[in-house]
Design a protein around this motif. Structure first.
Motif, PDB file in Angstrom:
ATOM      1  N   GLN A 107       0.844  -1.203   0.000  1.00  0.00           N
ATOM      2  CA  GLN A 107       0.000   0.000   0.000  1.00  0.00           C
ATOM      3  C   GLN A 107       0.876   1.248   0.000  1.00  0.00           C
ATOM      4  N   GLY A 108       1.922   1.236   0.828  1.00  0.00           N
ATOM      5  CA  GLY A 108       2.839   2.365   0.871  1.00  0.00           C
ATOM      6  C   GLY A 108       3.555   2.560  -0.447  1.00  0.00           C
ATOM      7  N   ALA A 109       4.001   1.450  -1.068  1.00  0.00           N
ATOM      8  CA  ALA A 109       4.681   1.532  -2.360  1.00  0.00           C
ATOM      9  C   ALA A 109       3.754   2.100  -3.430  1.00  0.00           C
ATOM     10  N   ALA A 110       2.496   1.692  -3.376  1.00  0.00           N
ATOM     11  CA  ALA A 110       1.521   2.193  -4.356  1.00  0.00           C
ATOM     12  C   ALA A 110       1.292   3.688  -4.186  1.00  0.00           C
ATOM     13  N   LYS A 111       1.242   4.163  -2.944  1.00  0.00           N
ATOM     14  CA  LYS A 111       1.033   5.592  -2.692  1.00  0.00           C
ATOM     15  C   LYS A 111       2.197   6.426  -3.225  1.00  0.00           C
ATOM     16  N   LEU A 112       3.419   5.927  -3.022  1.00  0.00           N
ATOM     17  CA  LEU A 112       4.581   6.660  -3.512  1.00  0.00           C
ATOM     18  C   LEU A 112       4.588   6.711  -5.038  1.00  0.00           C
ATOM     19  N   THR A 113       4.236   5.584  -5.665  1.00  0.00           N
ATOM     20  CA  THR A 113       4.200   5.546  -7.123  1.00  0.00           C
ATOM     21  C   THR A 113       3.151   6.520  -7.653  1.00  0.00           C
ATOM     22  N   ALA A 114       1.996   6.586  -6.971  1.00  0.00           N
ATOM     23  CA  ALA A 114       0.934   7.498  -7.404  1.00  0.00           C
ATOM     24  C   ALA A 114       1.375   8.955  -7.320  1.00  0.00           C
ATOM     25  N   LYS A 115       2.353   9.227  -6.438  1.00  0.00           N
ATOM     26  CA  LYS A 115       2.876  10.583  -6.299  1.00  0.00           C
ATOM     27  C   LYS A 115       4.076  10.827  -7.216  1.00  0.00           C
ATOM     28  N   GLY A 116       4.308   9.886  -8.128  1.00  0.00           N
ATOM     29  CA  GLY A 116       5.352  10.092  -9.121  1.00  0.00           C
ATOM     30  C   GLY A 116       6.693   9.487  -8.799  1.00  0.00           C
ATOM     31  N   PHE A 117       6.762   8.690  -7.697  1.00  0.00           N
ATOM     32  CA  PHE A 117       8.046   8.087  -7.351  1.00  0.00           C
ATOM     33  C   PHE A 117       7.970   6.578  -7.594  1.00  0.00           C
ATOM     34  N   PRO A 118       8.772   6.037  -8.532  1.00  0.00           N
ATOM     35  CA  PRO A 118       8.636   4.622  -8.910  1.00  0.00           C
ATOM     36  C   PRO A 118       9.060   3.658  -7.809  1.00  0.00           C
ATOM     37  N   CYS A 119       8.174   2.716  -7.504  1.00  0.00           N
ATOM     38  CA  CYS A 119       8.446   1.688  -6.498  1.00  0.00           C
ATOM     39  C   CYS A 119       8.122   0.307  -7.066  1.00  0.00           C
ATOM     40  N   ILE A 120       8.861  -0.672  -6.613  1.00  0.00           N
ATOM     41  CA  ILE A 120       8.601  -2.072  -6.952  1.00  0.00           C
ATOM     42  C   ILE A 120       8.412  -2.845  -5.648  1.00  0.00           C
ATOM     43  N   GLY A 121       7.347  -3.625  -5.547  1.00  0.00           N
ATOM     44  CA  GLY A 121       7.081  -4.422  -4.362  1.00  0.00           C
ATOM     45  C   GLY A 121       7.607  -5.839  -4.515  1.00  0.00           C
ATOM     46  N   VAL A 122       8.261  -6.330  -3.474  1.00  0.00           N
ATOM     47  CA  VAL A 122       8.747  -7.712  -3.415  1.00  0.00           C
ATOM     48  C   VAL A 122       8.010  -8.399  -2.267  1.00  0.00           C
ATOM     49  N   PRO A 123       7.246  -9.468  -2.534  1.00  0.00           N
ATOM     50  CA  PRO A 123       6.411 -10.074  -1.491  1.00  0.00           C
ATOM     51  C   PRO A 123       7.209 -10.846  -0.447  1.00  0.00           C
ATOM     52  N   GLY A 124       7.247 -10.312   0.765  1.00  0.00           N
ATOM     53  CA  GLY A 124       7.931 -10.965   1.873  1.00  0.00           C
ATOM     54  C   GLY A 124       7.016 -11.061   3.071  1.00  0.00           C
TER      55      GLY A 124
END
Length: 319
Positions: A107-124
């Protein structure tokens, strides 16, 4: 892309260190500068960020937990908190971020991406409850920890002719309970995805007793109920001597299995590849032993699905 960051968030899972190691070393291999962010999104907001070298992740692949530490952060769920995080990323001139964790971390990674900062999630996560991947980092290790514990409990159950209720982790997902039940030959598995009438559990125990069975193992996912309460109900309904074991956080610790080390390395390596391609807002996973990636927002909208054929097989084998 010249600088990337990596953080671990949410509950720790064996294999997270292997994933961090893979991000750092693959990043450096591709001439990137890699920054470790300590204490998850909380540390991101506070600027707990350090440049990592090859030696920073030496002697880490076999260690459980997370060398970057982890923390839950309510503030990061707000716009203000997310903006604080982005300010720190800009301060360190970090171009992309890899987030290792579960659905809350995504959820946090998605919020950052929506604000223009690219994030990739790795499931841990040991719960194995992330859609879009067959397995998550930590699941195999936690499963083996449970299996080993139940093997030992069975020795005592046999010696004293007792029924044992064993509570395992899995708040909203029954993967750990189900896989452990199949691997340990449990009589009953109680999971969130299947409404198992209590009367059926009692009947199965009584049928086993009537054919001479001296002990029984019941595995209860924590999301279904309290193990102590469930054990008391079992004893009151059957009059069988019943004991309860709550495995708790022992399931999260320990050296990651070879399977988790390899999975973590593959997923983290894929995450670096995606950032190098200029992509963000994605989650990496493994399906049919092939590396895949999905839109992280789409994944967060999907429910976790348990393989109910395993549940059916376990019931057929536990007659």
């Amino acid at each position: 892309m010249k600088r990337i960051g990596v953080l671990t968030s949410g509950g720790d899972a064996p294999g997270m260190n292997a994933a961090v190691r893979a991000v750092v070393r693959k990043g450096i291999y591709h001439d990137l500068e890699v920054f470790g962010i300590y204490n998850g999104f909380q540390g991101l907001m506070e600027g707990k960020i350090e440049k990592m070298e090859l030696g920073s992740v030496g002697d880490m692949i076999q260690r459980g937990g997370t060398m970057l530490y982890s923390a839950r952060c309510e503030e990061f769920k707000t716009d203000e908190g997310q903006n604080k995080g982005i300010e720190q990323l800009k301060k360190f001139e970090i171009d992309g971020l890899i987030v290792i964790g579960g659905d809350g971390s995504f959820q946090g990674a998605a919020k950052l991406t929506a604000k223009g900062f690219p994030c990739i999630g790795v499931p841990g996560t040991i719960d194995n409850d992330i859609p879009g991947t067959d397995y998550t980092i930590g699941f195999d290790t936690a499963l083996n920890t449970i299996v080993e514990a139940i093997d030992k409990i069975r020795d005592t159950a046999t010696s004293h002719e007792r029924t044992y209720v064993i509570e395992v982790m899995g708040r909203d997902a029954g993967d750990l309970a189900l896989w452990a039940g199949l691997a340990n030959g449990a009589e009953t598995v109680v999971i969130p995805e299947k409404d198992e009438p209590f009367e059926n559990v009692v009947d199965r125990l009584k049928r086993g007793s009537e054919r001479g069975k001296k002990h029984s193992i019941i595995i209860l996912a924590e999301g279904v109920g309290n193990g102590m309460d469930y054990g008391k109900r079992i004893e009151e309904s059957t009059r069988f001597e019943t004991r309860v074991t709550v495995l708790g956080h022992i399931q999260r610790g320990g050296r990651p299995t070879a399977s988790d080390r390899v999975l973590a390395s593959r997923l983290a390596g894929k995450a670096v590849d995606l950032l190098l391609e200029g992509q963000g807002g994605l989650m990496v996973g493994i399906q049919n032993n092939e590396l895949v990636h999905h839109d992280i927002i789409d994944i967060l909208k999907q429910p976790h699905k348990l393989d109910m054929s395993l549940y059916q097989l376990m019931n057929e084998l536990s007659i």
